[in-house]
Motif scaffolding. Structure first.
Motif, short mmCIF file in Angstrom:
data_model
loop_
_atom_site.label_atom_id
_atom_site.label_comp_id
_atom_site.label_asym_id
_atom_site.label_seq_id
_atom_site.Cartn_x
_atom_site.Cartn_y
_atom_site.Cartn_z
N THR A 1 0.83 -1.21 0.00
CA THR A 1 0.00 0.00 0.00
C THR A 1 0.86 1.25 0.00
O THR A 1 0.58 2.22 -0.71
CB THR A 1 -0.94 0.01 1.21
N MET A 2 1.93 1.24 0.80
CA MET A 2 2.83 2.39 0.83
C MET A 2 3.56 2.56 -0.50
O MET A 2 3.77 3.69 -0.97
CB MET A 2 3.84 2.22 1.97
N ALA A 3 3.94 1.44 -1.12
CA ALA A 3 4.62 1.50 -2.41
C ALA A 3 3.70 2.07 -3.48
O ALA A 3 4.12 2.88 -4.32
CB ALA A 3 5.11 0.11 -2.81
N ALA A 4 2.43 1.66 -3.45
CA ALA A 4 1.47 2.18 -4.43
C ALA A 4 1.28 3.68 -4.28
O ALA A 4 1.22 4.42 -5.27
CB ALA A 4 0.13 1.45 -4.27
N MET A 5 1.22 4.15 -3.04
CA MET A 5 1.06 5.58 -2.81
C MET A 5 2.32 6.33 -3.23
O MET A 5 2.24 7.44 -3.78
CB MET A 5 0.74 5.83 -1.34
N SER A 6 3.48 5.73 -2.99
CA SER A 6 4.74 6.37 -3.41
C SER A 6 4.82 6.47 -4.93
O SER A 6 5.26 7.49 -5.48
CB SER A 6 5.93 5.59 -2.87
N LEU A 7 4.40 5.42 -5.62
CA LEU A 7 4.40 5.45 -7.08
C LEU A 7 3.43 6.49 -7.62
O LEU A 7 3.71 7.14 -8.62
CB LEU A 7 4.05 4.07 -7.63
N ALA A 8 2.32 6.65 -6.92
CA ALA A 8 1.33 7.64 -7.37
C ALA A 8 1.90 9.05 -7.32
O ALA A 8 1.54 9.90 -8.14
CB ALA A 8 0.07 7.55 -6.52
N GLY B 1 13.04 -1.65 8.55
CA GLY B 1 12.17 -2.82 8.65
C GLY B 1 11.33 -2.80 9.91
O GLY B 1 10.14 -3.11 9.88
N ALA B 2 11.95 -2.42 11.03
CA ALA B 2 11.22 -2.35 12.30
C ALA B 2 10.14 -1.26 12.25
O ALA B 2 9.02 -1.46 12.75
CB ALA B 2 12.18 -2.08 13.44
N ALA B 3 10.47 -0.13 11.65
CA ALA B 3 9.49 0.95 11.55
C ALA B 3 8.29 0.53 10.70
O ALA B 3 7.14 0.81 11.05
CB ALA B 3 10.15 2.20 10.95
N MET B 4 8.56 -0.16 9.59
CA MET B 4 7.47 -0.65 8.74
C MET B 4 6.61 -1.66 9.48
O MET B 4 5.38 -1.66 9.38
CB MET B 4 8.05 -1.26 7.47
N MET B 5 7.24 -2.53 10.26
CA MET B 5 6.51 -3.56 10.99
C MET B 5 5.62 -2.93 12.05
O MET B 5 4.45 -3.31 12.21
CB MET B 5 7.48 -4.54 11.64
N LEU B 6 6.14 -1.95 12.79
CA LEU B 6 5.35 -1.28 13.81
C LEU B 6 4.18 -0.52 13.20
O LEU B 6 3.07 -0.52 13.75
CB LEU B 6 6.23 -0.33 14.62
N ALA B 7 4.42 0.12 12.06
CA ALA B 7 3.35 0.84 11.38
C ALA B 7 2.27 -0.14 10.91
O ALA B 7 1.07 0.15 11.00
CB ALA B 7 3.90 1.63 10.20
N ALA B 8 2.69 -1.30 10.40
CA ALA B 8 1.72 -2.31 9.98
C ALA B 8 0.90 -2.81 11.16
O ALA B 8 -0.31 -3.04 11.03
CB ALA B 8 2.45 -3.48 9.30
N MET B 9 1.54 -3.00 12.31
CA MET B 9 0.81 -3.40 13.52
C MET B 9 -0.24 -2.36 13.88
O MET B 9 -1.38 -2.70 14.24
CB MET B 9 1.78 -3.56 14.69
N PHE B 10 0.14 -1.10 13.81
CA PHE B 10 -0.79 -0.03 14.16
C PHE B 10 -2.01 -0.06 13.25
O PHE B 10 -3.16 0.00 13.72
CB PHE B 10 -0.08 1.32 14.06
N PHE B 11 -1.79 -0.15 11.95
CA PHE B 11 -2.92 -0.17 11.01
C PHE B 11 -3.75 -1.44 11.16
O PHE B 11 -4.95 -1.43 10.89
CB PHE B 11 -2.42 -0.01 9.57
N THR B 12 -3.10 -2.53 11.60
CA THR B 12 -3.84 -3.76 11.86
C THR B 12 -4.84 -3.57 12.98
O THR B 12 -5.92 -4.17 12.99
CB THR B 12 -2.87 -4.90 12.21
#
Length: 282
Positions: free
Chosen positions: A36-43, A234-245
């Motif tokens: 999702t973050m990659a798609a937004m970055s590409l946009a 990697g840790a920052a991405m994982m924590l952000a994914a946990m939050f959105f979960t």
């Protein structure tokens, strides 16, 4: 549709359930968040309108993570197909999600525009990735005022859109009404959301300590700085994914469970039933 009023302690339950749901399918949920973050970055690379399109995708990205978390909670494997969930549930829902995305983009750009009145747009350029942050800029009083103004203005914007994607998708609520119901639910459950925010702050701080120790260990072992940087990202991405979960649990406890035939037709998992039987309703 009824609004549930939950005890303040429910906020910590949301944090725990988000972490628990993430670890049921860590690779899948982390990968979905990254996509999702990659798609937004590409946009953002699209000339002229790229940043606005990226902002408009955020409600759909939030909904995708909500559906993925619901799938994981109910023992299913969330596939990349959930990334398109906002675009394959009928024309009316699609239009409503597009309107919601457009409203979010307008609101966010308005926040940045108001902050630009204070510092001439320096904070907006840095935040949107168009300019590097220098020491002189960070120490500038106007820049700091613009930053705090943007943060204060973004809070009500965030509350307006917190539940809106779920209300549009699962309950079929029109976009403007969804924004109203979202902020009312957040304000009526202010205690729970305060505990929720403090709980996630604690998780992020603990995660930062662990990552710092891991980076120091890698440095002591003579590994390159790139390895330490990779661990931090990697840790920052994982924590952000946990939050959105965890967002789906705030939604399912604030509103009565939806009952839509479309959920079964598209094989989507609706939010799991509320876990707090002591919650009241209004």
């Amino acid at each position: 549709m009824k609004l549930h009023i939950v005890p303040a302690r429910t906020g910590m339950t949301w944090v725990k359930l988000g972490v628990r749901a993430f670890w049921r399918q860590p690779m899948a949920l982390a990968a979905l968040f990254f996509m999702t973050m990659a798609a937004m970055s590409l946009a953002t690379l699209i000339p002229l309108v790229g940043p606005a399109i990226a902002l408009a995708l955020l409600p759909s990205a939030t909904l995708a993570m909500m559906v993925a978390a619901a799938e994981a909670t109910q023992g299913r494997f969330p596939t990349p197909a959930v990334l398109l969930v906002a675009f394959r549930t009928g024309q009316q829902r699609l239009r409503d999600m597009l309107v919601l995305g457009a409203l979010y983009a307008v609101g966010f750009l308005a926040v940045m525009g108001l902050s630009a009145l204070i510092d001439g747009g320096q904070f907006a350029k840095v935040y949107l990735g168009g300019a590097p942050l220098t020491k002189e800029m960070a120490e500038d009083a106007a820049f700091q005022s613009a930053m705090w103004t943007a943060m204060l203005l973004y809070l009500p914007l965030s509350l307006l859109f917190w539940h809106a994607p779920g209300l549009v998708h699962w309950h079929g609520v029109p976009p403007v009404k969804a924004l109203f119901f979202s902020i009312v639910a957040c304000l009526r459950n202010f205690g729970a959301f305060m505990v929720y925010g403090v709980g996630w702050l604690g998780v992020f701080l603990l995660g930062g300590v662990v990552v710092t120790l891991a980076a120091a260990l890698l440095a002591a072992m003579g590994l390159s700085g790139a390895a330490s940087g990779g661990v931090m990202v990697g840790a920052a991405m994982m924590l952000a994914a946990m939050f959105f979960t965890s967002v789906v649990f705030t939604f399912r406890d604030c509103f009565e469970p939806p009952h839509h035939p479309s959920d079964e037709a598209t094989h989507e998992a609706p939010p799991p039933p509320p876990s707090d039987p002591a919650a009241g309703s209004h």
